[in-house]
Scaffold this active site. Structure first.
Site, PDB file in Angstrom:
ATOM      1  N   ASP A 279     -37.248  62.859  34.974  1.00  0.00           N
ATOM      2  CA  ASP A 279     -38.100  61.842  34.351  1.00  0.00           C
ATOM      3  C   ASP A 279     -39.160  61.377  35.334  1.00  0.00           C
ATOM      4  O   ASP A 279     -38.846  60.753  36.343  1.00  0.00           O
ATOM      5  CB  ASP A 279     -37.248  60.654  33.910  1.00  0.00           C
ATOM      6  CG  ASP A 279     -36.400  60.999  32.698  1.00  0.00           C
ATOM      7  OD1 ASP A 279     -36.976  61.439  31.692  1.00  0.00           O
ATOM      8  OD2 ASP A 279     -35.165  60.849  32.774  1.00  0.00           O
TER       9      ASP A 279
ATOM     10  N   HIS B  19     -32.883  67.546  33.808  1.00  0.00           N
ATOM     11  CA  HIS B  19     -33.952  66.758  33.190  1.00  0.00           C
ATOM     12  C   HIS B  19     -34.522  65.783  34.228  1.00  0.00           C
ATOM     13  O   HIS B  19     -33.792  64.970  34.796  1.00  0.00           O
ATOM     14  CB  HIS B  19     -33.386  65.998  31.989  1.00  0.00           C
ATOM     15  CG  HIS B  19     -34.383  65.227  31.199  1.00  0.00           C
ATOM     16  ND1 HIS B  19     -35.136  65.781  30.174  1.00  0.00           N
ATOM     17  CD2 HIS B  19     -34.768  63.924  31.274  1.00  0.00           C
ATOM     18  CE1 HIS B  19     -35.924  64.857  29.643  1.00  0.00           C
ATOM     19  NE2 HIS B  19     -35.729  63.717  30.302  1.00  0.00           N
TER      20      HIS B  19
ATOM     21  N   MET C  55     -37.850  60.905  21.370  1.00  0.00           N
ATOM     22  CA  MET C  55     -37.289  59.808  22.164  1.00  0.00           C
ATOM     23  C   MET C  55     -36.451  58.924  21.255  1.00  0.00           C
ATOM     24  O   MET C  55     -36.906  58.515  20.176  1.00  0.00           O
ATOM     25  CB  MET C  55     -38.410  58.968  22.799  1.00  0.00           C
ATOM     26  CG  MET C  55     -39.252  59.681  23.848  1.00  0.00           C
ATOM     27  SD  MET C  55     -38.290  60.441  25.161  1.00  0.00           S
ATOM     28  CE  MET C  55     -37.439  59.000  25.849  1.00  0.00           C
TER      29      MET C  55
ATOM     30  N   MET D 255     -42.287  58.999  35.884  1.00  0.00           N
ATOM     31  CA  MET D 255     -42.876  57.776  35.322  1.00  0.00           C
ATOM     32  C   MET D 255     -43.972  57.243  36.230  1.00  0.00           C
ATOM     33  O   MET D 255     -43.828  57.276  37.459  1.00  0.00           O
ATOM     34  CB  MET D 255     -41.789  56.709  35.155  1.00  0.00           C
ATOM     35  CG  MET D 255     -40.627  57.189  34.299  1.00  0.00           C
ATOM     36  SD  MET D 255     -39.445  55.874  34.006  1.00  0.00           S
ATOM     37  CE  MET D 255     -38.219  56.774  33.040  1.00  0.00           C
TER      38      MET D 255
ATOM     39  N   MET E 187     -44.013  61.147  31.847  1.00  0.00           N
ATOM     40  CA  MET E 187     -44.436  59.901  31.198  1.00  0.00           C
ATOM     41  C   MET E 187     -45.605  59.373  32.024  1.00  0.00           C
ATOM     42  O   MET E 187     -45.479  58.404  32.785  1.00  0.00           O
ATOM     43  CB  MET E 187     -43.247  58.922  31.147  1.00  0.00           C
ATOM     44  CG  MET E 187     -42.189  59.366  30.141  1.00  0.00           C
ATOM     45  SD  MET E 187     -40.543  58.671  30.441  1.00  0.00           S
ATOM     46  CE  MET E 187     -39.872  59.907  31.547  1.00  0.00           C
TER      47      MET E 187
ATOM     48  N   SER F   5     -30.023  63.773  32.930  1.00  0.00           N
ATOM     49  CA  SER F   5     -31.216  63.140  33.483  1.00  0.00           C
ATOM     50  C   SER F   5     -30.869  62.564  34.853  1.00  0.00           C
ATOM     51  O   SER F   5     -30.028  61.669  34.955  1.00  0.00           O
ATOM     52  CB  SER F   5     -31.696  62.010  32.571  1.00  0.00           C
ATOM     53  OG  SER F   5     -32.507  61.114  33.310  1.00  0.00           O
TER      54      SER F   5
ATOM     55  N   ASP G 271     -33.691  62.398  23.512  1.00  0.00           N
ATOM     56  CA  ASP G 271     -33.649  61.779  24.835  1.00  0.00           C
ATOM     57  C   ASP G 271     -33.497  60.265  24.724  1.00  0.00           C
ATOM     58  O   ASP G 271     -34.394  59.583  24.239  1.00  0.00           O
ATOM     59  CB  ASP G 271     -34.941  62.141  25.589  1.00  0.00           C
ATOM     60  CG  ASP G 271     -34.950  61.637  27.027  1.00  0.00           C
ATOM     61  OD1 ASP G 271     -33.935  61.084  27.489  1.00  0.00           O
ATOM     62  OD2 ASP G 271     -35.994  61.816  27.692  1.00  0.00           O
TER      63      ASP G 271
ATOM     64  N   HIS H 284     -40.010  65.800  32.170  1.00  0.00           N
ATOM     65  CA  HIS H 284     -40.450  64.877  31.128  1.00  0.00           C
ATOM     66  C   HIS H 284     -41.491  63.968  31.759  1.00  0.00           C
ATOM     67  O   HIS H 284     -41.154  63.050  32.501  1.00  0.00           O
ATOM     68  CB  HIS H 284     -39.222  64.095  30.628  1.00  0.00           C
ATOM     69  CG  HIS H 284     -39.541  63.061  29.600  1.00  0.00           C
ATOM     70  ND1 HIS H 284     -38.644  62.082  29.229  1.00  0.00           N
ATOM     71  CD2 HIS H 284     -40.648  62.851  28.839  1.00  0.00           C
ATOM     72  CE1 HIS H 284     -39.198  61.311  28.301  1.00  0.00           C
ATOM     73  NE2 HIS H 284     -40.414  61.756  28.053  1.00  0.00           N
TER      74      HIS H 284
HETATM   75  C1  DX5 Z   1     -36.069  57.314  29.412  1.00  0.00           C
HETATM   76  C2  DX5 Z   1     -35.844  58.701  29.982  1.00  0.00           C
HETATM   77  C3  DX5 Z   1     -34.494  59.256  29.681  1.00  0.00           C
HETATM   78  C4  DX5 Z   1     -33.380  58.453  30.274  1.00  0.00           C
HETATM   79  C5  DX5 Z   1     -32.077  58.855  29.676  1.00  0.00           C
HETATM   80  O1  DX5 Z   1     -37.381  56.949  29.624  1.00  0.00           O
HETATM   81  O2  DX5 Z   1     -36.798  59.594  29.443  1.00  0.00           O
HETATM   82  O3  DX5 Z   1     -34.425  60.620  30.054  1.00  0.00           O
HETATM   83  O4  DX5 Z   1     -33.295  58.576  31.656  1.00  0.00           O
HETATM   84  O5  DX5 Z   1     -31.108  58.009  30.192  1.00  0.00           O
HETATM   85  P1  DX5 Z   1     -29.872  57.535  29.321  1.00  0.00           P
HETATM   86  O6  DX5 Z   1     -29.102  58.767  28.915  1.00  0.00           O
HETATM   87  O7  DX5 Z   1     -29.117  56.652  30.253  1.00  0.00           O
HETATM   88  O8  DX5 Z   1     -30.420  56.804  28.113  1.00  0.00           O
HETATM   89 ZN    ZN Z   2     -36.463  61.810  29.762  1.00  0.00          ZN
END
Ligand code: DX5
Ligand code: ZN
Length: 224
Positions: A34, A32, A136, A36, A67, A7, A174, A65
């Site tokens: 993320d 990956h 998750m 947000m 969110m 990620s 994740d 991913h």
């Molecule tokens: C959380 C994200 C994850 C996160 C994982 O909201 O979706 O992908 O970045 O990070 P680690 O491996 O540090 O938990």
């Molecule tokens: Zn993620």
């Protein structure tokens, strides 16, 4: 087959291109990303413009991913930016069937993600529409959180549901994955492992990815 998906949330954003090349050279199977929105989750990250930039330097498939709530209006832009697979949250869309079909129509592989507290039974009707389920193992929003132990039981039951249906669905986990707990997560039935802080906090990405993969493979072997 075990897949490791670093990620980039924990990467050095000032050197993002370099970081992506480094984790790919170190053995990453997916990148990956993320996304947000400061609404569905309490944090803001990146949008399609940055994904487009990432696409230019990456060779491995981009595992997005999202969110974001509501999410549908943003899917075409992320697909055009170069996403290979788009995962949306069950909790972020009212018309999940429409959202999953939209991802497919945009030419991407389809993923659906569940927060830790959301039961897997809610996916029963749509499992045939997806290529991937994301469980998750932290409450989404931030990297570097701890793995929530009760999710192990969800992973076991999710893998069982996929097996019973005879579907070829990837099961990604994740959040909070480390060299020390990836074995238990693989033994429960996951095959795609997101790791942010576990990889980017280290100086030797190749060694860390190798250790993650080795520990996952060793734990998964007895199941096959
Ligand atoms: C959380 C994200 C994850 C996160 C994982 O909201 O979706 O992908 O970045 O990070 P680690 O491996 O540090 O938990
Ligand atoms: Zn993620």
């Amino acid at each position: 087959m075990i897949k490791i998906a670093p990620s980039i949330l924990s990467a050095d954003f000032a050197r993002l291109g370099e970081e992506i090349r480094s984790v790919e050279a170190a053995g990453a199977d997916y990148i990956h990303v993320d996304v947000m929105d400061g609404h569905f989750v309490p944090n803001l990250t990146i949008g399609p413009v940055v994904v487009e930039g990432i696409r230019k330097v990456s060779r491995q498939p981009l595992d997005l991913h999202l969110m974001i709530a509501p999410v549908d209006a943003h899917i075409p832009a992320f697909a055009q930016a170069g996403a290979h697979l788009i995962s949306v949250h069950y909790e972020a869309t009212t018309h999940l069937d429409r959202t999953l079909n939209l991802i497919r129509e945009q030419g991407c592989r389809v993923g659906v993600a569940l927060n830790p507290a959301t039961p897997i039974s809610l996916l029963g009707e749509v499992l045939h529409l997806v290529d991937r389920v994301v469980l998750m193992s932290v409450n989404p929003g931030f990297g570097g959180q701890s793995f929530i132990p009760y999710v192990l039981q969800k992973i076991r039951r999710m893998r069982e549901m996929i097996r019973e249906r005879g579907l070829a669905i990837e099961l990604e986990v994740d959040g909070g994955i480390k060299v020390t707990n990836i074995g238990a997560i693989a033994a429960a039935g996951a095959d795609v492992f997101v790791a942010g802080s576990a990889i980017f906090s280290q100086t030797d990405y190749a060694m860390t990815i190798h250790q993650l993969r080795t520990n996952a493979e060793a734990a998964q072997a007895p199941l096959q």
